[in-house]
Write a protein that holds these residues in place. Structure first.
Motif, PDB file in Angstrom:
ATOM      1  N   HIS A  90      -2.734   3.831  -3.354  1.00  0.00           N
ATOM      2  CA  HIS A  90      -2.350   2.956  -4.456  1.00  0.00           C
ATOM      3  C   HIS A  90      -2.239   1.537  -3.915  1.00  0.00           C
ATOM      4  N   LEU A  91      -3.023   0.637  -4.466  1.00  0.00           N
ATOM      5  CA  LEU A  91      -3.026  -0.756  -4.026  1.00  0.00           C
ATOM      6  C   LEU A  91      -2.246  -1.604  -5.021  1.00  0.00           C
ATOM      7  N   PHE A  92      -1.181  -2.267  -4.532  1.00  0.00           N
ATOM      8  CA  PHE A  92      -0.371  -3.137  -5.368  1.00  0.00           C
ATOM      9  C   PHE A  92      -0.408  -4.559  -4.800  1.00  0.00           C
ATOM     10  N   GLY A  93      -0.133  -5.526  -5.678  1.00  0.00           N
ATOM     11  CA  GLY A  93      -0.045  -6.903  -5.217  1.00  0.00           C
ATOM     12  C   GLY A  93      -1.008  -7.808  -5.937  1.00  0.00           C
TER      13      GLY A  93
ATOM     14  N   VAL B 244     -11.416   4.849   4.948  1.00  0.00           N
ATOM     15  CA  VAL B 244     -10.440   5.476   5.840  1.00  0.00           C
ATOM     16  C   VAL B 244     -10.532   6.997   5.706  1.00  0.00           C
ATOM     17  N   PRO B 245     -10.720   7.716   6.805  1.00  0.00           N
ATOM     18  CA  PRO B 245     -10.791   9.182   6.747  1.00  0.00           C
ATOM     19  C   PRO B 245      -9.546   9.774   6.103  1.00  0.00           C
ATOM     20  N   GLY B 246      -9.750  10.742   5.214  1.00  0.00           N
ATOM     21  CA  GLY B 246      -8.631  11.401   4.560  1.00  0.00           C
ATOM     22  C   GLY B 246      -8.338  10.885   3.169  1.00  0.00           C
ATOM     23  N   VAL B 247      -8.919   9.738   2.810  1.00  0.00           N
ATOM     24  CA  VAL B 247      -8.666   9.169   1.484  1.00  0.00           C
ATOM     25  C   VAL B 247      -9.410   9.965   0.418  1.00  0.00           C
ATOM     26  N   VAL B 248      -8.670  10.399  -0.589  1.00  0.00           N
ATOM     27  CA  VAL B 248      -9.244  11.173  -1.698  1.00  0.00           C
ATOM     28  C   VAL B 248      -9.693  10.258  -2.835  1.00  0.00           C
ATOM     29  N   ARG B 249      -8.866   9.260  -3.112  1.00  0.00           N
ATOM     30  CA  ARG B 249      -9.143   8.367  -4.236  1.00  0.00           C
ATOM     31  C   ARG B 249      -8.382   7.064  -4.034  1.00  0.00           C
ATOM     32  N   VAL B 250      -8.847   6.009  -4.677  1.00  0.00           N
ATOM     33  CA  VAL B 250      -8.169   4.723  -4.599  1.00  0.00           C
ATOM     34  C   VAL B 250      -7.764   4.301  -6.003  1.00  0.00           C
TER      35      VAL B 250
ATOM     36  N   ILE C 195       0.847  -1.191   0.000  1.00  0.00           N
ATOM     37  CA  ILE C 195       0.000   0.000   0.000  1.00  0.00           C
ATOM     38  C   ILE C 195       0.881   1.239   0.000  1.00  0.00           C
ATOM     39  N   VAL C 196       0.632   2.108  -0.954  1.00  0.00           N
ATOM     40  CA  VAL C 196       1.347   3.379  -1.036  1.00  0.00           C
ATOM     41  C   VAL C 196       0.314   4.498  -1.018  1.00  0.00           C
ATOM     42  N   VAL C 197       0.537   5.512  -0.167  1.00  0.00           N
ATOM     43  CA  VAL C 197      -0.396   6.639  -0.075  1.00  0.00           C
ATOM     44  C   VAL C 197       0.347   7.925  -0.411  1.00  0.00           C
ATOM     45  N   GLU C 198      -0.159   8.669  -1.378  1.00  0.00           N
ATOM     46  CA  GLU C 198       0.433   9.938  -1.794  1.00  0.00           C
ATOM     47  C   GLU C 198      -0.656  10.990  -1.926  1.00  0.00           C
ATOM     48  N   ASN C 199      -0.555  12.038  -1.112  1.00  0.00           N
ATOM     49  CA  ASN C 199      -1.527  13.139  -1.153  1.00  0.00           C
ATOM     50  C   ASN C 199      -2.971  12.648  -1.023  1.00  0.00           C
ATOM     51  N   GLY C 200      -3.150  11.681  -0.158  1.00  0.00           N
ATOM     52  CA  GLY C 200      -4.491  11.164   0.091  1.00  0.00           C
ATOM     53  C   GLY C 200      -4.953  10.120  -0.903  1.00  0.00           C
TER      54      GLY C 200
END
Length: 222
Positions: free
Chosen positions: A182-185, A203-209, A174-179
């Protein structure tokens, strides 16, 4: 909860209970004693099998053989009852006023019921039905807290997924950049992919997946 609840005392005649359900368009009514304590509940299911509604029913001889006499007597009393006391379900699932929506939903699912009486000091204070839960869900503020930093988002999401037996975190990154999460695997299928996305979105604060996940079947075994 609905604070104004239609209730009946134990001695209420069964036809009167049925009339109240139909008149108020409800599927169940709590039975309360003189002190306001919930002693039972009468639902549509309790009345559907009543002899007054479906007529006299006879069990087949082989079913009578495998059914104990106590069960047969209990069934007869319920299907021929004249008052709420004898037709009601006595083991009532209740919740306190402090119960969360999640707790109430779990109780409904666990016991297969459509409504839960709310009690205060042992007395009826209201009732929560499935429609009440839907109304509460529709009114929930789902806006995200933009002040949550990327590290906190990742920590919360990782903690949530580690608690889920289906997540298989050894094959995820899991990588998070500016909210943006990014889901890898690898995933086993679309159900796991969807569950991962939903967990991230909550999750609070998440802008996009951003889904970069790959189905394991797409790659041959080494």
């Amino acid at each position: 909860m609905t604070a104004t609840v239609v209730t009946v005392p134990p001695e209420t005649p069964v036809p009167e209970v049925a009339r109240l359900l139909q008149e108020h368009r409800i599927s169940g009514v709590p039975v309360v004693d003189d002190s306001g304590k919930v002693v039972g509940i009468v639902s549509e299911g309790d009345l559907i099998g009543h002899a007054g509604a479906i007529g006299e029913q006879r069990r087949s001889w082989w079913l009578r053989l495998i059914t104990g006499e106590d069960a047969l007597a209990r069934d007869y009393a319920k299907t021929h009852a004249r008052t709420a006391r004898d037709v009601m379900t006595a083991r009532v699932v209740t919740v306190p006023e402090t119960a969360s929506l999640a707790d109430i939903a779990r109780q409904m699912e666990r016991h297969g019921i459509k409504r839960v009486p709310v009690v205060r000091d042992g007395r009826l204070a209201g009732i929560v039905s499935r429609s009440n839960l839907l109304q509460a869900l529709a009114a929930t503020d789902v806006s995200k807290d933009a002040s949550v930093d990327d590290r906190t988002i990742r920590e919360r999401l990782t903690a949530e997924l580690k608690a889920q037996p289906w997540a298989h975190m050894m094959t995820k990154n899991i990588v998070v950049e500016n909210g943006v999460v990014h889901l890898f695997g690898f995933v086993r299928g679309e159900e796991e992919r969807r569950a991962l996305r939903v967990a991230a979105e909550n999750v609070p604060g998440v802008v996009r997946v951003e889904d970069q996940l790959v189905r394991r079947e797409a790659y041959p075994a080494a």
